[in-house]
Design a protein around this motif. Structure first.
Motif, PDB file in Angstrom:
ATOM      1  N   ALA A 191      33.552  49.050  47.748  1.00 10.88           N
ATOM      2  CA  ALA A 191      34.780  49.078  48.542  1.00 10.88           C
ATOM      3  C   ALA A 191      36.020  49.274  47.681  1.00 10.88           C
ATOM      4  CB  ALA A 191      34.918  47.781  49.340  1.00 10.88           C
ATOM      5  N   PHE A 192      35.983  48.801  46.425  1.00 12.02           N
ATOM      6  CA  PHE A 192      37.144  48.843  45.546  1.00 12.02           C
ATOM      7  C   PHE A 192      36.689  49.059  44.107  1.00 12.02           C
ATOM      8  CE2 PHE A 192      38.169  45.967  49.067  1.00 12.02           C
ATOM      9  CZ  PHE A 192      39.351  46.513  49.543  1.00 12.02           C
ATOM     10  N   GLY A 196      42.237  41.639  34.635  1.00 10.61           N
ATOM     11  CA  GLY A 196      41.893  42.781  35.461  1.00 10.61           C
ATOM     12  C   GLY A 196      43.014  43.241  36.367  1.00 10.61           C
ATOM     13  N   ARG A 197      42.775  44.422  36.973  1.00 13.56           N
ATOM     14  CA  ARG A 197      43.696  44.992  37.964  1.00 13.56           C
ATOM     15  C   ARG A 197      42.872  45.719  39.017  1.00 13.56           C
ATOM     16  NH1 ARG A 197      48.401  48.367  34.940  1.00 13.56           N
ATOM     17  NH2 ARG A 197      49.527  47.919  36.879  1.00 13.56           N
ATOM     18  N   THR A 198      43.396  45.753  40.250  1.00 18.53           N
ATOM     19  CA  THR A 198      42.767  46.526  41.312  1.00 18.53           C
ATOM     20  C   THR A 198      43.816  46.956  42.328  1.00 18.53           C
ATOM     21  OG1 THR A 198      40.943  46.564  42.905  1.00 18.53           O
ATOM     22  CG2 THR A 198      42.200  44.526  42.774  1.00 18.53           C
ATOM     23  N   ASP A 230      46.808  44.803  44.000  1.00 22.88           N
ATOM     24  CA  ASP A 230      46.619  43.406  44.360  1.00 22.88           C
ATOM     25  C   ASP A 230      47.054  42.520  43.207  1.00 22.88           C
ATOM     26  OD1 ASP A 230      45.950  41.235  45.887  1.00 22.88           O
ATOM     27  OD2 ASP A 230      43.783  41.470  45.683  1.00 22.88           O
ATOM     28  N   ILE A 231      47.564  41.348  43.543  1.00 26.92           N
ATOM     29  CA  ILE A 231      48.083  40.435  42.528  1.00 26.92           C
ATOM     30  C   ILE A 231      46.981  39.557  41.953  1.00 26.92           C
ATOM     31  CG2 ILE A 231      49.599  38.442  42.198  1.00 26.92           C
ATOM     32  CD1 ILE A 231      51.491  39.769  44.272  1.00 26.92           C
ATOM     33  N   GLY A 283      40.300  37.178  44.445  1.00 27.89           N
ATOM     34  CA  GLY A 283      39.194  36.233  44.363  1.00 27.89           C
ATOM     35  C   GLY A 283      37.847  36.851  44.641  1.00 27.89           C
ATOM     36  N   SER A 284      37.813  37.866  45.511  1.00 27.77           N
ATOM     37  CA  SER A 284      36.538  38.507  45.836  1.00 27.77           C
ATOM     38  C   SER A 284      36.019  39.358  44.689  1.00 27.77           C
ATOM     39  CB  SER A 284      36.675  39.366  47.097  1.00 27.77           C
ATOM     40  OG  SER A 284      37.703  40.333  46.945  1.00 27.77           O
ATOM     41  N   ALA A 285      36.894  39.713  43.731  1.00 24.05           N
ATOM     42  CA  ALA A 285      36.461  40.424  42.528  1.00 24.05           C
ATOM     43  C   ALA A 285      36.143  39.462  41.388  1.00 24.05           C
ATOM     44  CB  ALA A 285      37.534  41.409  42.075  1.00 24.05           C
ATOM     45  N   ALA A 286      36.761  38.299  41.396  1.00 23.19           N
ATOM     46  CA  ALA A 286      36.560  37.342  40.306  1.00 23.19           C
ATOM     47  C   ALA A 286      35.110  36.882  40.224  1.00 23.19           C
ATOM     48  CB  ALA A 286      37.485  36.144  40.488  1.00 23.19           C
TER      49      ALA A 286
END
Length: 286
Positions: free
Chosen positions: A192-193, A204-206, A215-216, A219-222
């Protein structure tokens, strides 16, 4: 109907990732939830609906573009708000039922704000990208070959929302800016990302798939990042560590992550309550 403004993954107010929480969204349609999220201009908003008991809620999460099956900072923030509203105890446990999964969250009341930690479950590993595929994705962020971290593979990992984790150098992370939409490429990888990851700095960055909004704190990526690092012997099971995000937006954010001996991923952070507001129109009219 009232709603709250919170800062999540923030050790002080006006840091971390902003969030709007509707603590009782009964009477709002899905289109109204989407419209309110667009009105408030947060990266995500969360709408809570009472569940089977006082600690169990159903939740729906929206970005400016769509409803998400799972997200991190809205869950962390919503649980902290529920603690503020409904529990005088120092610690409490909550359960949020999302469209993708049910999440358990533990919260603690602090001298300033709250700390909330969620169990994201066991991570799922998807496709591993070739160097050519990873290079094509990196080019979408304006990065050259030497700005990728080629020591480690780009890979799809999910704890509810699938991300392509794309290792980059520190200079690459600082330079990155998404230049084009990635929807079709991400669909091909089952993601999705994209989450750009400086492994050495644990930062990180996304962006959203269209590349419009960065996004700042994610949590769903962490959780996927934590599982990825453990799988590559870059972090120890049972040891909590900090993932950094938001520095390039002047909103420094701290995400605590840990993969247990049972492989379950936990993500936590501080939450600050900032403001409370009230709708001045009948929710049923939206």
């Amino acid at each position: 109907m009232q709603y709250w403004q919170l800062d999540v993954f923030a050790e002080r107010p006006l840091a971390g990732n902003g969030l709007a929480v509707f603590d009782d969204a009964r009477g709002l349609s899905a289109s109204a939830m989407q419209g309110l999220t667009q009105e408030l201009r947060q990266f995500e908003s969360i709408f809570l609906l009472p569940g089977a008991d006082a600690s169990h809620y159903r939740a729906r999460i929206f970005t400016l573009e769509e409803e998400l099956p799972f997200a991190g900072h809205p869950i962390i923030g919503a649980a902290a708000l529920l603690h503020h509203l409904h529990s005088p105890a120092e610690e409490a446990n909550w359960q949020l039922q999302l469209t993708a999964k049910t999440v358990q969250i533990h919260t603690q009341r602090l001298p300033q704000g709250f700390y909330a930690e969620m169990d994201q479950g066991v991570a799922e590993f998807g496709a591993q990208l070739s160097q050519a595929q990873a290079g094509e994705l990196a080019s979408a962020f304006g990065l050259d070959h030497h700005e990728q971290d080629l020591r480690y593979p780009a890979m799809v990992v999910s704890t509810g929302l699938p991300y392509v984790l794309l290792p980059v150098t520190s200079a690459g992370l600082a330079k990155a800016k998404q230049r084009r939409a990635l929807d079709l490429e991400l669909q091909a990888y089952g993601a999705a990302f994209v989450f750009l990851l400086d492994i050495d700095a644990r930062e990180g960055r996304t962006w959203d798939p269209a590349g419009v909004i960065e996004d700042i704190a994610t949590g769903s990526a962490a959780g996927p990042v934590a599982a990825y690092l453990v799988a590559h012997d870059l972090a120890l099971r049972g040891t909590s560590w900090q993932l950094n995000q938001g520095r390039f937006l002047q909103r420094p954010s701290r995400l605590q992550v840990c993969v247990g001996s049972d492989e379950r991923v936990r993500v936590g952070g501080h939450v600050q309550l900032l403001a409370r507001a009230q709708l001045l129109i009948d929710p049923a009219s939206l």
